[in-house]
Design a protein around this motif. Sequence first.
Motif, PDB file in Angstrom:
ATOM      1  N   ARG A 115       0.842  -1.196   0.000  1.00  0.00           N
ATOM      2  CA  ARG A 115       0.000   0.000   0.000  1.00  0.00           C
ATOM      3  C   ARG A 115       0.882   1.253   0.000  1.00  0.00           C
ATOM      4  O   ARG A 115       0.573   2.235  -0.681  1.00  0.00           O
ATOM      5  CB  ARG A 115      -0.938   0.002   1.207  1.00  0.00           C
ATOM      6  CG  ARG A 115      -1.909  -1.171   1.234  1.00  0.00           C
ATOM      7  CD  ARG A 115      -2.925  -1.024   2.352  1.00  0.00           C
ATOM      8  NE  ARG A 115      -3.694  -2.250   2.548  1.00  0.00           N
ATOM      9  CZ  ARG A 115      -4.763  -2.604   1.830  1.00  0.00           C
ATOM     10  NH1 ARG A 115      -5.190  -1.817   0.848  1.00  0.00           N
ATOM     11  NH2 ARG A 115      -5.410  -3.735   2.086  1.00  0.00           N
ATOM     12  N   LEU A 116       1.957   1.207   0.781  1.00  0.00           N
ATOM     13  CA  LEU A 116       2.972   2.256   0.687  1.00  0.00           C
ATOM     14  C   LEU A 116       3.813   2.007  -0.566  1.00  0.00           C
ATOM     15  O   LEU A 116       3.781   0.905  -1.121  1.00  0.00           O
ATOM     16  CB  LEU A 116       3.873   2.223   1.927  1.00  0.00           C
ATOM     17  CG  LEU A 116       3.216   2.444   3.282  1.00  0.00           C
ATOM     18  CD1 LEU A 116       4.272   2.366   4.380  1.00  0.00           C
ATOM     19  CD2 LEU A 116       2.490   3.786   3.325  1.00  0.00           C
ATOM     20  N   PRO A 117       4.593   2.981  -1.018  1.00  0.00           N
ATOM     21  CA  PRO A 117       5.492   2.723  -2.153  1.00  0.00           C
ATOM     22  C   PRO A 117       6.431   1.557  -1.838  1.00  0.00           C
ATOM     23  O   PRO A 117       7.112   1.552  -0.801  1.00  0.00           O
ATOM     24  CB  PRO A 117       6.250   4.042  -2.308  1.00  0.00           C
ATOM     25  CG  PRO A 117       5.321   5.074  -1.751  1.00  0.00           C
ATOM     26  CD  PRO A 117       4.616   4.401  -0.606  1.00  0.00           C
ATOM     27  N   ALA A 118       6.452   0.565  -2.713  1.00  0.00           N
ATOM     28  CA  ALA A 118       7.272  -0.626  -2.465  1.00  0.00           C
ATOM     29  C   ALA A 118       8.739  -0.267  -2.273  1.00  0.00           C
ATOM     30  O   ALA A 118       9.434  -0.881  -1.455  1.00  0.00           O
ATOM     31  CB  ALA A 118       7.108  -1.614  -3.614  1.00  0.00           C
ATOM     32  N   ALA A 119       9.213   0.732  -3.005  1.00  0.00           N
ATOM     33  CA  ALA A 119      10.613   1.139  -2.880  1.00  0.00           C
ATOM     34  C   ALA A 119      10.921   1.616  -1.464  1.00  0.00           C
ATOM     35  O   ALA A 119      12.028   1.384  -0.954  1.00  0.00           O
ATOM     36  CB  ALA A 119      10.940   2.234  -3.891  1.00  0.00           C
ATOM     37  N   ASP A 120       9.946   2.264  -0.818  1.00  0.00           N
ATOM     38  CA  ASP A 120      10.155   2.732   0.557  1.00  0.00           C
ATOM     39  C   ASP A 120      10.233   1.555   1.528  1.00  0.00           C
ATOM     40  O   ASP A 120      11.007   1.585   2.495  1.00  0.00           O
ATOM     41  CB  ASP A 120       9.020   3.669   0.973  1.00  0.00           C
ATOM     42  CG  ASP A 120       9.021   4.988   0.214  1.00  0.00           C
ATOM     43  OD1 ASP A 120      10.020   5.257  -0.498  1.00  0.00           O
ATOM     44  OD2 ASP A 120       8.030   5.730   0.321  1.00  0.00           O
ATOM     45  N   VAL A 121       9.444   0.526   1.286  1.00  0.00           N
ATOM     46  CA  VAL A 121       9.452  -0.638   2.170  1.00  0.00           C
ATOM     47  C   VAL A 121      10.750  -1.425   1.978  1.00  0.00           C
ATOM     48  O   VAL A 121      11.354  -1.902   2.945  1.00  0.00           O
ATOM     49  CB  VAL A 121       8.227  -1.529   1.919  1.00  0.00           C
ATOM     50  CG1 VAL A 121       8.176  -2.664   2.939  1.00  0.00           C
ATOM     51  CG2 VAL A 121       6.933  -0.722   1.983  1.00  0.00           C
ATOM     52  N   VAL A 122      11.201  -1.544   0.738  1.00  0.00           N
ATOM     53  CA  VAL A 122      12.488  -2.194   0.463  1.00  0.00           C
ATOM     54  C   VAL A 122      13.613  -1.439   1.156  1.00  0.00           C
ATOM     55  O   VAL A 122      14.501  -2.039   1.786  1.00  0.00           O
ATOM     56  CB  VAL A 122      12.747  -2.292  -1.053  1.00  0.00           C
ATOM     57  CG1 VAL A 122      14.168  -2.746  -1.337  1.00  0.00           C
ATOM     58  CG2 VAL A 122      11.750  -3.245  -1.706  1.00  0.00           C
ATOM     59  N   GLU A 123      13.573  -0.101   1.075  1.00  0.00           N
ATOM     60  CA  GLU A 123      14.600   0.721   1.720  1.00  0.00           C
ATOM     61  C   GLU A 123      14.570   0.552   3.236  1.00  0.00           C
ATOM     62  O   GLU A 123      15.621   0.473   3.886  1.00  0.00           O
ATOM     63  CB  GLU A 123      14.398   2.191   1.350  1.00  0.00           C
ATOM     64  CG  GLU A 123      15.485   3.099   1.891  1.00  0.00           C
ATOM     65  CD  GLU A 123      15.308   4.555   1.478  1.00  0.00           C
ATOM     66  OE1 GLU A 123      16.113   5.401   1.915  1.00  0.00           O
ATOM     67  OE2 GLU A 123      14.362   4.846   0.712  1.00  0.00           O
ATOM     68  N   ALA A 124      13.383   0.456   3.795  1.00  0.00           N
ATOM     69  CA  ALA A 124      13.270   0.232   5.239  1.00  0.00           C
ATOM     70  C   ALA A 124      13.886  -1.115   5.612  1.00  0.00           C
ATOM     71  O   ALA A 124      14.482  -1.267   6.685  1.00  0.00           O
ATOM     72  CB  ALA A 124      11.808   0.283   5.669  1.00  0.00           C
TER      73      ALA A 124
END
Length: 396
Positions: A336-345
């Motif tokens: 639901r959030l940008p996948a790139a942000d979750v990968v970065e987290a």
Amino acid sequence: MIPSVLPTYNRVPLSFTHGEGAWLVAEDGRRFLDMGAGIAVNVLGHAHPALIEALTAQAGKLWHVSNLYQIPEQQALADALVDATFADSVFFTNSGTEACELAVKMARKHWAAKGHPEKTGLISFSGNFHGRSSAAIAASGTDKMIGGFGPVLPGFVHVPWGDHDALHSAIDEHIGAILIEPVQGEGGIRPLPDQCLKGLRELCDEKGILMILDEVQCGMGRTGRLFAHEWAGITPDIMMVAKGIGGGFPLGAVLATEDAAAGMTAGTHGSTYGGNPLACAVGLAVMRHVSDPDFLAEVRRKAALLRQRIESIVATHADVFEEVRGVGLMLGLKCRLPAADVVEAGFAHELITIPAADNVMRLLPPLTLSDSDIAEAVSRLDRAATAASLKAKAPA
């Protein structure tokens, strides 16, 4: 000023010194749990003893001679692949992209040899990724892939994923083959349902069309079968293989039935490096492990365990994740959030995952990961999702 390495990648600011199993060690000493496996490549993990032994033993004898000569290691790997699959013959490449080029050439040559040179058309599907060569980007048909690289190789017809009416309408006297991934990887981990793959095989038989499967990412045990199409109980005419077949050493292959490959006679295709002794020695070691029924049963068991625990993470973090999809150890978390942000987290919590299209985070771990690795991966994903959620909610 242009850098010495052509700037075609948006690289993560991480570099690694060594790895073991499902773990990578960064230059600063941090230990990362690798749930990407080099984009589904390191199927036996990092520094697997059998691969080290195969590589070093062959390196001490013979690296390369070219395909002007007989190569016993190549013959052994080809025999192993033929014995384990639908195929009658194998051509070795260095990559999946090269495998795509040959698959397209083979399909067209097949029809030319049979007196139907007009059957040059190939149907491909939206969301596909078959590589970055001229044929592969033509198969994608997207502006992202083909922009600035024209003129595009003609003959490709693009059909929306899952649109049966559009598929039937696209078939005419010029279509010679259908090209599809049983599980789309870069497209966002989208498995083709077994009944659809069966239907596609029936359609190809009915219309006299070759079926080309791209198992570059979903093959070599990734889904819990040696190749993903086995779940549907069908066989292709031509299949592209790469990534996991070399366990990290550059290697690819095109597998084909005798009929599909009938036009490929001496001089119609070649490769200087493809199938050299070093690559095939490693590939044979990979094949011995990955084709073992007990090994594949363990992949299926671990896949069920991982999926069960990932489903709980999705339920816990409903503001971050929408759903889990995929098969075997080829999972996608629709975000639901940008996948790139979750990968970065995830990177901040020493967890390696890979983004894909459709706002998906991919989990493509080594097939050898342990139950404790799975538990640790889920724990780190839990913490990464919490961090991503808090960051998204923080005031700008």
